[in-house]
Write a protein that holds these residues in place. Structure first.
Motif, mmCIF file in Angstrom:
data_model
loop_
_atom_site.group_PDB
_atom_site.id
_atom_site.type_symbol
_atom_site.label_atom_id
_atom_site.label_comp_id
_atom_site.label_asym_id
_atom_site.label_seq_id
_atom_site.Cartn_x
_atom_site.Cartn_y
_atom_site.Cartn_z
ATOM 1 N N ALA A 179 -6.671 -34.842 6.088
ATOM 2 C CA ALA A 179 -7.172 -33.974 5.019
ATOM 3 C C ALA A 179 -6.055 -33.175 4.385
ATOM 4 O O ALA A 179 -6.050 -32.915 3.167
ATOM 5 C CB ALA A 179 -8.248 -33.034 5.588
ATOM 6 N N ARG A 180 -5.050 -32.767 5.196
ATOM 7 C CA ARG A 180 -3.918 -32.007 4.647
ATOM 8 C C ARG A 180 -3.140 -32.876 3.656
ATOM 9 O O ARG A 180 -2.669 -32.388 2.619
ATOM 10 C CB ARG A 180 -3.009 -31.546 5.796
ATOM 11 N N VAL A 181 -3.050 -34.164 3.964
ATOM 12 C CA VAL A 181 -2.346 -35.072 3.047
ATOM 13 C C VAL A 181 -3.136 -35.257 1.762
ATOM 14 O O VAL A 181 -2.583 -35.247 0.655
ATOM 15 C CB VAL A 181 -2.081 -36.422 3.734
ATOM 16 N N ALA A 182 -4.486 -35.408 1.882
ATOM 17 C CA ALA A 182 -5.329 -35.653 0.706
ATOM 18 C C ALA A 182 -5.520 -34.402 -0.134
ATOM 19 O O ALA A 182 -5.672 -34.490 -1.363
ATOM 20 C CB ALA A 182 -6.686 -36.204 1.153
ATOM 21 N N GLY A 183 -5.523 -33.229 0.502
ATOM 22 C CA GLY A 183 -5.753 -31.980 -0.237
ATOM 23 C C GLY A 183 -4.639 -31.003 -0.004
ATOM 24 O O GLY A 183 -4.817 -29.996 0.720
ATOM 25 N N ALA A 184 -3.486 -31.271 -0.579
ATOM 26 C CA ALA A 184 -2.330 -30.407 -0.354
ATOM 27 C C ALA A 184 -2.507 -29.031 -0.964
ATOM 28 O O ALA A 184 -1.832 -28.079 -0.567
ATOM 29 C CB ALA A 184 -1.066 -31.081 -0.919
ATOM 30 N N ALA A 185 -3.423 -28.871 -1.909
ATOM 31 C CA ALA A 185 -3.631 -27.579 -2.547
ATOM 32 C C ALA A 185 -4.436 -26.622 -1.685
ATOM 33 O O ALA A 185 -4.562 -25.442 -2.008
ATOM 34 C CB ALA A 185 -4.329 -27.777 -3.895
ATOM 35 N N HIS A 186 -5.021 -27.087 -0.568
ATOM 36 C CA HIS A 186 -5.792 -26.246 0.329
ATOM 37 C C HIS A 186 -4.949 -25.881 1.552
ATOM 38 O O HIS A 186 -3.945 -26.529 1.850
ATOM 39 C CB HIS A 186 -7.067 -26.957 0.789
ATOM 40 N N VAL A 187 -5.394 -24.856 2.239
ATOM 41 C CA VAL A 187 -4.748 -24.433 3.474
ATOM 42 C C VAL A 187 -5.594 -24.943 4.639
ATOM 43 O O VAL A 187 -6.785 -24.600 4.760
ATOM 44 C CB VAL A 187 -4.618 -22.899 3.548
ATOM 45 N N TRP A 188 -4.959 -25.753 5.500
ATOM 46 C CA TRP A 188 -5.700 -26.387 6.604
ATOM 47 C C TRP A 188 -5.235 -25.811 7.933
ATOM 48 O O TRP A 188 -4.033 -25.675 8.178
ATOM 49 C CB TRP A 188 -5.477 -27.903 6.591
ATOM 50 N N GLN A 189 -6.234 -25.477 8.775
ATOM 51 C CA GLN A 189 -5.938 -24.896 10.078
ATOM 52 C C GLN A 189 -6.747 -25.613 11.150
ATOM 53 O O GLN A 189 -7.869 -26.078 10.898
ATOM 54 C CB GLN A 189 -6.259 -23.399 10.113
ATOM 55 N N LEU A 190 -6.200 -25.648 12.376
ATOM 56 C CA LEU A 190 -6.868 -26.273 13.522
ATOM 57 C C LEU A 190 -6.855 -25.294 14.684
ATOM 58 O O LEU A 190 -5.799 -24.733 15.014
ATOM 59 C CB LEU A 190 -6.152 -27.574 13.915
ATOM 60 N N GLU A 191 -8.009 -25.070 15.284
ATOM 61 C CA GLU A 191 -8.129 -24.184 16.434
ATOM 62 C C GLU A 191 -8.777 -24.967 17.573
ATOM 63 O O GLU A 191 -9.804 -25.635 17.375
ATOM 64 C CB GLU A 191 -8.985 -22.956 16.106
ATOM 65 N N LEU A 192 -8.192 -24.860 18.765
ATOM 66 C CA LEU A 192 -8.718 -25.531 19.947
ATOM 67 C C LEU A 192 -9.059 -24.485 20.999
ATOM 68 O O LEU A 192 -8.172 -23.753 21.467
ATOM 69 C CB LEU A 192 -7.690 -26.530 20.499
ATOM 70 N N ASN A 193 -10.320 -24.367 21.332
ATOM 71 C CA ASN A 193 -10.800 -23.461 22.378
ATOM 72 C C ASN A 193 -11.432 -24.313 23.469
ATOM 73 O O ASN A 193 -12.633 -24.585 23.454
ATOM 74 C CB ASN A 193 -11.819 -22.457 21.822
ATOM 75 N N LEU A 194 -10.604 -24.763 24.396
ATOM 76 C CA LEU A 194 -11.043 -25.773 25.352
ATOM 77 C C LEU A 194 -11.054 -25.197 26.754
ATOM 78 O O LEU A 194 -10.048 -24.629 27.217
ATOM 79 C CB LEU A 194 -10.123 -26.997 25.294
ATOM 80 N N ASP A 195 -12.196 -25.322 27.409
ATOM 81 C CA ASP A 195 -12.287 -25.010 28.844
ATOM 82 C C ASP A 195 -12.086 -26.257 29.693
ATOM 83 O O ASP A 195 -12.108 -26.199 30.920
ATOM 84 C CB ASP A 195 -13.659 -24.398 29.177
ATOM 85 N N GLY A 196 -11.938 -27.394 29.053
ATOM 86 C CA GLY A 196 -11.758 -28.663 29.728
ATOM 87 C C GLY A 196 -11.591 -29.740 28.684
ATOM 88 O O GLY A 196 -11.503 -29.467 27.473
ATOM 89 N N PRO A 197 -11.578 -30.984 29.067
ATOM 90 C CA PRO A 197 -11.430 -32.071 28.082
ATOM 91 C C PRO A 197 -12.618 -32.104 27.117
ATOM 92 O O PRO A 197 -13.767 -31.971 27.515
ATOM 93 C CB PRO A 197 -11.384 -33.327 28.958
ATOM 94 N N ALA A 198 -12.337 -32.283 25.832
ATOM 95 C CA ALA A 198 -13.379 -32.357 24.806
ATOM 96 C C ALA A 198 -13.808 -33.809 24.645
ATOM 97 O O ALA A 198 -13.619 -34.433 23.601
ATOM 98 C CB ALA A 198 -12.884 -31.778 23.502
ATOM 99 N N LEU A 199 -14.414 -34.363 25.693
ATOM 100 C CA LEU A 199 -14.793 -35.772 25.697
ATOM 101 C C LEU A 199 -16.288 -35.911 25.432
ATOM 102 O O LEU A 199 -17.116 -35.174 25.999
ATOM 103 C CB LEU A 199 -14.442 -36.416 27.045
ATOM 104 N N THR B 3 -10.762 -24.271 8.057
ATOM 105 C CA THR B 3 -10.415 -24.217 9.481
ATOM 106 C C THR B 3 -11.345 -25.124 10.261
ATOM 107 O O THR B 3 -12.577 -25.040 10.121
ATOM 108 C CB THR B 3 -10.528 -22.785 10.018
ATOM 109 N N ALA B 4 -10.785 -26.003 11.077
ATOM 110 C CA ALA B 4 -11.548 -26.868 11.972
ATOM 111 C C ALA B 4 -11.339 -26.368 13.399
ATOM 112 O O ALA B 4 -10.183 -26.216 13.841
ATOM 113 C CB ALA B 4 -11.112 -28.316 11.838
ATOM 114 N N THR B 5 -12.430 -26.098 14.087
ATOM 115 C CA THR B 5 -12.390 -25.539 15.433
ATOM 116 C C THR B 5 -13.082 -26.489 16.394
ATOM 117 O O THR B 5 -14.167 -27.012 16.090
ATOM 118 C CB THR B 5 -13.071 -24.165 15.488
#
Length: 503
Positions: free
Chosen positions: A351-371, A401-403
């Motif tokens: 998405a960052r490549v397709a929409g360079a005009a936006h600000v993209w963020q990733l947050e990971l709040n993991l207590d274990g594997p996200a399977l 932001t994707a969490t």
């Protein structure tokens, strides 16, 4: 066809039955009383007859040579109306007389004496009707060769029995009348709850149930639903039946409403799909027509680029429609362990490549594997569609932001942005097919989507993975929340048992 006779009401039948029973009981009691009283009076009269015939036989035995002598009738204490006769050994009447009040005994006529013939001289009383005198209880006795017949009138007994019958008939009539009135009142009062239940049933039967009327049906009053009485049991059962009827009608109306809405959605879906397909087809046909007319009207390269672009747009739309159709049919998806943290990170990078005009963020709040267990390609499509939706409907500079949150109970992916938000009137239908913020048919770009199927595909794929998707939107914050069941991880004991032992 003969008319069916109209049946009487339960109240009338009960009253007639109880009255008939009372009449039978009164009749039995009256007859028993009459017969008992008659037996008593007749027994008393028979005793008097036997005493009288023995006394008269003793008086006649004083002068056995006087075969026609009836002087014993002149003795004191002889009741008026008593008759006596002397008979010979052949049973013929030699002389007969009847005691009269304040007068000498009067001889009987031939017809009267004939009524006394044929009596056995054993002292047993019998009943004879003497013409002109009435009914008598008579007995014949042989005392040392002297045979005497004696009879006492039965008028007193018959009068007493007649008076007793009249009194009993009068008392029974009055008693039956009073009992009938009391029974009518009691039956009316006792059947009043049943009447109210019947009235409720009739009122419910007149309700327009066939027209979908499911509310406001009359119920049996609470006082008429006591389970301790039969009427209460019927009333309670009727109320339960009415509840079931209302529930069934409500369910039918909901089903009809769902069918109607489904048909409306299907018609709208077909109309929108037809229009979406018609637009690129019309463009392709238009450019083909221009090329057929000659290259002086349009540059061939531009025409082919537009044709390819519209073909790609139409192909993408058809693939989306086919995917939704397969998901609607419940076709099984591929199932494997998918690391949602890595998948979301990859989607955010794309998405960052397709929409360079936006600000993209990733947050990971993991207590274990996200399977999770699922189809990796489809889950990637879900996240990509959510990110593309945020990119296409927010202005440049918007932060997206994707969490990813992983716990033992669930795996949650959130995609939120600080854009203008979704219009409130559009929010309830945001996951429906062909739902667009822009109701026009124009598109900003060929491959930019915008057909209104992106979020519908998200919802369908999420449901196929036993997950849930929801959205909250206010001006300045829009958040999509995707919840998926986590994959079951093998326990430590299982891992140890599966690991080969070292030597």
């Amino acid at each position: 066809m003969t008319a069916r006779p109209r049946s009487r009401s339960l109240r009338t039948r009960l009253l007639v039955f109880i009255t008939a029973v009372l009449v039978c009981v009164c009749a039995v009691m009256a007859l028993t009383t009459v017969f008992a009283q008659r037996a008593f009076l007749m027994g008393n009269l028979d005793d008097r007859v036997r005493d009288a015939v023995e006394r008269n036989a003793g008086g006649a035995a004083l002068h056995p040579e006087l075969t026609r002598d009836l002087t014993f009738l002149n003795e004191g204490g002889q009741p008026a109306g008593m008759l006596a006769a002397r008979i010979d050994t052949q049973g013929d009447i030699l002389s007969a007389a009847v005691v009269t009040q304040d007068a000498p005994p009067r001889s009987l006529t031939t017809a009267q004496t004939d009524a006394l013939k044929g009596l056995a001289p054993d002292g047993s009383p019998g009943t004879r009707t003497v013409p002109g005198l009435g009914t008598y209880r008579v007995a014949a006795l042989d005392a040392s060769g002297v045979r005497v017949v004696t009879g006492l009138p039965m008028d007193d007994v018959l009068d007493t029995i007649g008076d007793l019958v009249e009194v009993e008939v009068a008392v029974a009539a009055v008693g039956l009348m009073v009992a009938g009135c009391l029974c009518a009142v009691v039956i009316r009062r006792q059947l009043r709850p049943l009447g109210r239940v019947a009235a409720t049933a009739v009122e419910v039967s007149h309700a327009p149930l066939g027209h979908g009327q499911v509310t406001g049906l009359t119920r049996v009053p609470e006082r008429d639903t006591d389970p301790g009485s039969e009427a209460g049991q019927v009333g309670a059962a009727l109320n339960r039946m009415i509840d079931h009827v209302e529930a069934s009608l409500a369910e039918r109306r909901r089903s009809e409403e769902q069918v109607r809405r489904s048909e409306e959605r299907m018609r709208r879906f077909l109309a929108d799909a037809s229009h979406e397909l018609r637009t690129p087809l019309a463009s392709i046909a238009g450019y083909a027509e221009l090329m057929n007319r000659g290259t002086d009207r349009i540059e061939p390269g531009l025409a082919w680029r537009r044709v390819n672009a519209e073909s790609a747009r139409m192909r993408s739309l058809v693939e989306d429609l086919l995917l939704l159709a397969r998901l609607d049919e419940g076709r099984p998806l591929q199932s494997a362990e998918v690391d949602m943290a890595a998948l979301v990170a990859e989607a955010v990078w794309d998405a960052r490549v397709a929409g360079a005009a936006h600000v993209w963020q990733l947050e990971l709040n993991l207590d274990g594997p996200a399977l999770v267990l699922g189809d990796e390609a489809r889950l990637h499509q879900v996240v990509a569609n959510l990110l593309a939706n945020a990119r296409m409907h927010t202005p440049a500079g918007t932060t997206v932001t994707a969490t990813v949150e992983a716990t033992a109970a669930t795996c949650v992916i959130r995609v939120h942005d600080d854009g203008p938000g979704i219009p409130p009137e559009l929010l309830p239908a945001v996951f429906e097919r062909f739902t667009r913020a822009d109701s026009s048919r124009t598109r900003a770009g060929v491959l930019e989507g915008g057909s209104g199927l992106g979020l519908a595909i998200v919802a369908a794929i999420t449901t196929a993975h036993d997950g849930h998707i929801k959205v909250q939107s206010t001006p300045g914050r829009t958040e999509f929340t995707l919840e998926l069941p986590p994959a079951e991880l093998p326990s430590a004991d299982t891992v140890l048992r599966a690991r080969p032992a070292s030597v």
